[in-house]
Scaffold this active site. Structure first.
Site, mmCIF file in Angstrom:
data_model
loop_
_atom_site.group_PDB
_atom_site.id
_atom_site.type_symbol
_atom_site.label_atom_id
_atom_site.label_comp_id
_atom_site.label_asym_id
_atom_site.label_seq_id
_atom_site.Cartn_x
_atom_site.Cartn_y
_atom_site.Cartn_z
ATOM 1 N N GLY A 14 0.839 -1.209 0.000
ATOM 2 C CA GLY A 14 0.000 0.000 0.000
ATOM 3 C C GLY A 14 0.872 1.256 0.000
ATOM 4 N NE ARG A 75 -2.168 -4.461 -1.063
ATOM 5 C CZ ARG A 75 -1.714 -3.782 0.000
ATOM 6 N NH1 ARG A 75 -0.607 -4.148 0.585
ATOM 7 N NH2 ARG A 75 -2.376 -2.733 0.454
ATOM 8 C CG ASP A 106 3.207 -6.697 7.397
ATOM 9 O OD1 ASP A 106 2.751 -6.171 6.357
ATOM 10 O OD2 ASP A 106 2.508 -7.353 8.189
ATOM 11 C CB THR A 129 2.905 0.703 6.239
ATOM 12 O OG1 THR A 129 1.539 0.432 6.625
ATOM 13 C CG2 THR A 129 3.783 0.427 7.435
ATOM 14 C CG ASP A 131 -1.551 -0.436 8.065
ATOM 15 O OD1 ASP A 131 -2.418 0.422 7.836
ATOM 16 O OD2 ASP A 131 -1.411 -1.471 7.377
ATOM 17 C CG ASP A 133 1.601 -2.940 10.361
ATOM 18 O OD1 ASP A 133 2.443 -2.260 9.727
ATOM 19 O OD2 ASP A 133 0.842 -3.747 9.805
ATOM 20 N NE ARG A 175 -2.304 -5.050 5.963
ATOM 21 C CZ ARG A 175 -2.568 -5.283 4.687
ATOM 22 N NH1 ARG A 175 -3.253 -6.356 4.354
ATOM 23 N NH2 ARG A 175 -2.159 -4.483 3.748
HETATM 24 O O1 F6P Z 1 -1.358 -1.503 4.634
HETATM 25 C C1 F6P Z 1 -1.955 -0.312 4.288
HETATM 26 C C2 F6P Z 1 -3.431 -0.477 4.071
HETATM 27 O O2 F6P Z 1 -3.961 0.772 3.739
HETATM 28 C C3 F6P Z 1 -4.187 -1.127 5.228
HETATM 29 O O3 F6P Z 1 -4.484 -0.211 6.254
HETATM 30 C C4 F6P Z 1 -5.396 -1.649 4.522
HETATM 31 O O4 F6P Z 1 -5.939 -2.752 5.218
HETATM 32 C C5 F6P Z 1 -4.863 -2.078 3.185
HETATM 33 O O5 F6P Z 1 -3.665 -1.353 2.980
HETATM 34 C C6 F6P Z 1 -5.807 -1.844 2.031
HETATM 35 O O6 F6P Z 1 -5.212 -2.353 0.899
HETATM 36 P P1 F6P Z 1 -5.767 -2.151 -0.581
HETATM 37 O O7 F6P Z 1 -5.459 -0.743 -0.997
HETATM 38 O O8 F6P Z 1 -5.022 -3.133 -1.387
HETATM 39 O O9 F6P Z 1 -7.238 -2.373 -0.516
#
Ligand code: F6P
Length: 327
Positions: A14, A75, A106, A129, A131, A133, A175
């Site tokens: 992300g 991803r 991560d 990130t 998050d 985390d 997340r």
């Molecule tokens: O890891 C960053 C994040 O924004 C999380 O908070 C969230 O769960 C996820 O990515 C959403 O991912 P995507 O943009 O692939 O839906």
């Protein structure tokens, strides 16, 4: 140990505000030290597909204030396979890229640790990130900007919640981590928070609502972390609460991807610049397979294994701060 003459840089997972500032810092510190720099587009997928371009200092001009990532991101499922990683390594060899700087969360650090182990590639990670985390670093690039965005949105929701005397459930990202929710709730004076790290919150929430938002309030706001919340996130909670307390006017708002955008805050730009600079310094000093973090305002090198595997705990005292201050 072979000498590093060129590096590749990629952003993965992300996107997060401040990634561009990190790309700029890495590129310019590397060029300053006489290294060749390659920008790799679309994360690991771009490494597999040879989407690679040499970067000069001008490639990173005027990007420090921009959200998102000029290198794009992805991803990559293919990179999760040994075959995918072998293709990625082939392209590194083709361009004579000696080392990598990986900016991401991560999943990105996990990918980096596999590539480093399988092909003995020097890799340094930067925690990118929203998050927050990743273990071993107090903060991650993008977290502060996302927090400020959440604060701005929740402040606005408060205006309408107060005007209508409503109970609001607001869902934020994160997340499996409750940092955005918990600190977002403190920053906006919310009445409560539901985060993955705490199990017994639903009962507590019911008590809070049953007591008329703790005696004196006509409206209330609760921030909920997305994902595995067993109550079905903000939407599920709003529904449950409406069933239990039909007299209350309940609403729900999901902030979604707007939390990931926007110009990075000063804190994120500085964090990205410091850690980006430190990533090249670390590589030149022979460090590998570490993520650059910040602890107590000092740069630290965190082994990938620790950054990925260790749980980053929330500070329980912050829950008390929230609950005491929202009486
Ligand atoms: O890891 C960053 C994040 O924004 C999380 O908070 C969230 O769960 C996820 O990515 C959403 O991912 P995507 O943009 O692939 O839906």
């Amino acid at each position: 140990m072979s000498e590093i003459k060129s590096i590749g840089i990629l952003t993965s997972g992300g996107d997060a505000p401040g990634m561009n500032a990190a790309i700029r810092a890495v590129t310019r510190t590397a060029i300053f030290n006489g290294l060749k720099v390659y920008g790799i587009y679309r994360g690991y997928q771009g490494l597999i597909e040879d989407h690679i371009e040499e970067f000069k200092t001008q490639n990173v001009s005027n990007i420090i204030s921009r959200g998102g990532t000029i290198l794009k991101t992805a991803r990559s499922m293919e990179f999760k396979t040994p075959e995918g990683r072998a293709l990625a390594y082939e392209n590194m060899k083709k361009h004579e890229i000696d080392a990598l700087v990986v900016i991401g969360g991560d999943g990105s650090m996990t990918g980096a640790s596999y590539l480093a182990k399988e092909f003995d590639v020097p890799i340094v990670g930067l925690p990118g990130t929203i998050d927050n985390d990743l273990a071993g670093t107090d903060v991650t690039i993008g977290y502060d900007t996302a927090m400020n965005t959440i604060m701005d949105c929740v402040d606005k929701i408060r205006d309408t919640a107060t005007s209508h005397a409503r109970l609001f459930f607001i869902e934020v990202m994160g997340r499996d981590a409750g940092f955005l929710a918990l600190n977002g709730a403190i920053a906006t004076g919310c009445e409560d928070v539901i985060i993955p790290e705490e199990k017994t919150q639903y009962e507590q929430l019911k008590e809070l609502v049953a007591n008329g938002f703790r005696k004196s309030k006509s409206s209330a706001m609760v921030i909920v972390t997305e994902s595995k919340d067993p109550n079905g996130g903000a939407m599920g909670l709003a529904k449950k609460m409406k069933e239990e307390f039909p007299d209350y006017d309940v609403r729900c708002s999901i902030l979604g991807h707007l939390q990931r955008g926007g110009s990075p805050t000063a804190a994120d730009r500085i964090l990205a610049s410091r850690t980006g600079y430190a990533a090249i310094e670390a590589l030149l000093q022979g460090q590998r397979n570490v993520m650059i973090g910040v602890h107590n305002d000092h740069i630290v090198n965190v082994p990938f294994a620790k950054a990925i595997k260790d749980d980053k705990p929330i500070d329980q005292e912050l829950l008390n701060v929230l609950r005491v201050l929202s009486i």
